[in-house]
Write a protein that holds these residues in place. Structure first.
Motif, PDB file in Angstrom:
ATOM      1  N   ALA A  22     -25.198  15.319   0.773  1.00 19.02           N
ATOM      2  CA  ALA A  22     -25.077  16.086   2.012  1.00 19.02           C
ATOM      3  C   ALA A  22     -23.615  16.392   2.357  1.00 19.02           C
ATOM      4  O   ALA A  22     -23.329  17.418   2.971  1.00 19.02           O
ATOM      5  N   LEU A  23     -22.701  15.516   1.953  1.00 18.40           N
ATOM      6  CA  LEU A  23     -21.282  15.766   2.236  1.00 18.40           C
ATOM      7  C   LEU A  23     -20.787  17.050   1.593  1.00 18.40           C
ATOM      8  O   LEU A  23     -19.937  17.739   2.144  1.00 18.40           O
ATOM      9  N   PHE A  24     -21.328  17.370   0.419  1.00 18.11           N
ATOM     10  CA  PHE A  24     -20.841  18.516  -0.337  1.00 18.11           C
ATOM     11  C   PHE A  24     -21.817  19.694  -0.337  1.00 18.11           C
ATOM     12  O   PHE A  24     -21.521  20.737  -0.901  1.00 18.11           O
ATOM     13  N   GLY A  30     -25.449  28.332   5.332  1.00 21.03           N
ATOM     14  CA  GLY A  30     -25.244  28.756   3.951  1.00 21.03           C
ATOM     15  C   GLY A  30     -23.797  28.832   3.522  1.00 21.03           C
ATOM     16  O   GLY A  30     -23.507  29.007   2.339  1.00 21.03           O
ATOM     17  N   SER A  31     -22.869  28.710   4.459  1.00 20.91           N
ATOM     18  CA  SER A  31     -21.455  28.774   4.092  1.00 20.91           C
ATOM     19  C   SER A  31     -21.043  27.484   3.373  1.00 20.91           C
ATOM     20  O   SER A  31     -21.551  26.409   3.669  1.00 20.91           O
ATOM     21  N   PRO A  32     -20.130  27.620   2.419  1.00 16.43           N
ATOM     22  CA  PRO A  32     -19.713  26.437   1.661  1.00 16.43           C
ATOM     23  C   PRO A  32     -18.835  25.515   2.501  1.00 16.43           C
ATOM     24  O   PRO A  32     -18.180  25.945   3.445  1.00 16.43           O
ATOM     25  N   ARG A  33     -18.883  24.258   2.157  1.00 12.96           N
ATOM     26  CA  ARG A  33     -17.992  23.283   2.805  1.00 12.96           C
ATOM     27  C   ARG A  33     -16.647  23.300   2.092  1.00 12.96           C
ATOM     28  O   ARG A  33     -16.535  23.770   0.962  1.00 12.96           O
ATOM     29  N   ALA A  34     -15.635  22.777   2.744  1.00  7.25           N
ATOM     30  CA  ALA A  34     -14.315  22.662   2.124  1.00  7.25           C
ATOM     31  C   ALA A  34     -14.402  21.703   0.938  1.00  7.25           C
ATOM     32  O   ALA A  34     -15.253  20.823   0.897  1.00  7.25           O
ATOM     33  N   SER A  35     -13.531  21.902  -0.027  1.00  4.30           N
ATOM     34  CA  SER A  35     -13.512  20.994  -1.174  1.00  4.30           C
ATOM     35  C   SER A  35     -12.996  19.629  -0.717  1.00  4.30           C
ATOM     36  O   SER A  35     -12.336  19.492   0.307  1.00  4.30           O
ATOM     37  N   GLY A  36     -13.333  18.633  -1.483  1.00  2.00           N
ATOM     38  CA  GLY A  36     -12.899  17.292  -1.144  1.00  2.00           C
ATOM     39  C   GLY A  36     -13.397  16.291  -2.163  1.00  2.00           C
ATOM     40  O   GLY A  36     -13.938  16.663  -3.211  1.00  2.00           O
ATOM     41  N   ARG A  37     -13.230  15.032  -1.847  1.00  2.77           N
ATOM     42  CA  ARG A  37     -13.708  13.979  -2.729  1.00  2.77           C
ATOM     43  C   ARG A  37     -13.963  12.717  -1.937  1.00  2.77           C
ATOM     44  O   ARG A  37     -13.428  12.547  -0.834  1.00  2.77           O
ATOM     45  N   VAL A  38     -14.768  11.864  -2.500  1.00  3.48           N
ATOM     46  CA  VAL A  38     -15.085  10.570  -1.912  1.00  3.48           C
ATOM     47  C   VAL A  38     -14.735   9.508  -2.952  1.00  3.48           C
ATOM     48  O   VAL A  38     -15.078   9.653  -4.128  1.00  3.48           O
ATOM     49  N   GLU A  39     -14.024   8.476  -2.517  1.00  3.90           N
ATOM     50  CA  GLU A  39     -13.672   7.359  -3.404  1.00  3.90           C
ATOM     51  C   GLU A  39     -14.237   6.082  -2.817  1.00  3.90           C
ATOM     52  O   GLU A  39     -14.175   5.880  -1.605  1.00  3.90           O
ATOM     53  N   PHE A  40     -14.768   5.221  -3.691  1.00  6.36           N
ATOM     54  CA  PHE A  40     -15.234   3.918  -3.218  1.00  6.36           C
ATOM     55  C   PHE A  40     -15.220   2.929  -4.373  1.00  6.36           C
ATOM     56  O   PHE A  40     -15.420   3.305  -5.529  1.00  6.36           O
ATOM     57  N   VAL A  48     -14.946   7.996  -8.103  1.00 12.62           N
ATOM     58  CA  VAL A  48     -14.430   9.163  -7.393  1.00 12.62           C
ATOM     59  C   VAL A  48     -15.399  10.317  -7.632  1.00 12.62           C
ATOM     60  O   VAL A  48     -15.626  10.715  -8.779  1.00 12.62           O
ATOM     61  N   VAL A  49     -15.983  10.817  -6.551  1.00 12.85           N
ATOM     62  CA  VAL A  49     -16.923  11.936  -6.619  1.00 12.85           C
ATOM     63  C   VAL A  49     -16.254  13.135  -5.954  1.00 12.85           C
ATOM     64  O   VAL A  49     -15.867  13.063  -4.788  1.00 12.85           O
ATOM     65  N   SER A  50     -16.127  14.228  -6.709  1.00  6.87           N
ATOM     66  CA  SER A  50     -15.480  15.432  -6.200  1.00  6.87           C
ATOM     67  C   SER A  50     -16.514  16.457  -5.777  1.00  6.87           C
ATOM     68  O   SER A  50     -17.637  16.467  -6.284  1.00  6.87           O
ATOM     69  N   SER A  51     -16.115  17.336  -4.880  1.00  6.57           N
ATOM     70  CA  SER A  51     -17.023  18.365  -4.380  1.00  6.57           C
ATOM     71  C   SER A  51     -17.467  19.328  -5.476  1.00  6.57           C
ATOM     72  O   SER A  51     -18.491  19.981  -5.345  1.00  6.57           O
ATOM     73  N   ASP A  52     -16.728  19.410  -6.573  1.00  2.00           N
ATOM     74  CA  ASP A  52     -17.128  20.288  -7.680  1.00  2.00           C
ATOM     75  C   ASP A  52     -18.137  19.627  -8.616  1.00  2.00           C
ATOM     76  O   ASP A  52     -18.529  20.200  -9.622  1.00  2.00           O
ATOM     77  N   GLY A  53     -18.559  18.391  -8.280  1.00  2.00           N
ATOM     78  CA  GLY A  53     -19.579  17.704  -9.060  1.00  2.00           C
ATOM     79  C   GLY A  53     -19.052  16.702 -10.064  1.00  2.00           C
ATOM     80  O   GLY A  53     -19.830  15.997 -10.703  1.00  2.00           O
ATOM     81  N   ASP A  54     -17.742  16.628 -10.233  1.00  2.00           N
ATOM     82  CA  ASP A  54     -17.172  15.653 -11.165  1.00  2.00           C
ATOM     83  C   ASP A  54     -17.290  14.245 -10.603  1.00  2.00           C
ATOM     84  O   ASP A  54     -17.109  14.032  -9.397  1.00  2.00           O
ATOM     85  N   VAL A  55     -17.569  13.300 -11.482  1.00  2.00           N
ATOM     86  CA  VAL A  55     -17.594  11.882 -11.122  1.00  2.00           C
ATOM     87  C   VAL A  55     -16.698  11.161 -12.118  1.00  2.00           C
ATOM     88  O   VAL A  55     -16.909  11.249 -13.332  1.00  2.00           O
ATOM     89  N   ASP A  56     -15.674  10.500 -11.609  1.00  2.00           N
ATOM     90  CA  ASP A  56     -14.770   9.715 -12.442  1.00  2.00           C
ATOM     91  C   ASP A  56     -14.915   8.245 -12.091  1.00  2.00           C
ATOM     92  O   ASP A  56     -15.075   7.905 -10.913  1.00  2.00           O
ATOM     93  N   VAL A  57     -14.854   7.403 -13.106  1.00  2.00           N
ATOM     94  CA  VAL A  57     -14.946   5.960 -12.910  1.00  2.00           C
ATOM     95  C   VAL A  57     -13.782   5.330 -13.644  1.00  2.00           C
ATOM     96  O   VAL A  57     -13.584   5.588 -14.837  1.00  2.00           O
ATOM     97  N   GLU A  58     -13.008   4.529 -12.922  1.00  2.24           N
ATOM     98  CA  GLU A  58     -11.887   3.836 -13.564  1.00  2.24           C
ATOM     99  C   GLU A  58     -11.876   2.389 -13.111  1.00  2.24           C
ATOM    100  O   GLU A  58     -12.279   2.061 -12.002  1.00  2.24           O
TER     101      GLU A  58
END
Length: 64
Positions: A22-24, A30-40, A48-58
């Motif tokens: 829902a955040l993204f 129907g208007s797009p939300r601003a880009s962003g990311r969530v880290e936890f 790290v989950v980005s608004s473009d759908g990328d998920v990074d794990v480190e």
């Protein structure tokens, strides 16, 4: 010798996947939300989950 992988709690127990989606998701009009990311942190990793759908794990450093 058999080696078992470590047991981790389910990711959906740590963060609500519907809330994350829902955040993204587009706004109700129907208007797009601003880009962003969530880290936890999760089980010694930084997710790290980005608004473009990328998920990074480190792996987290002990100092973090």
């Amino acid at each position: 010798m058999d080696i078992e992988p470590p047991e981790y709690e389910a990711l959906y127990d740590a963060i609500n996947p519907e809330a994350l989606d829902a955040l993204f998701a587009p706004r109700e009009d129907g208007s797009p939300r601003a880009s962003g990311r969530v880290e936890f942190p999760f089980c010694g990793y930084l997710v790290v989950v980005s608004s473009d759908g990328d998920v990074d794990v480190e792996e987290l450093d002990n100092g973090r």
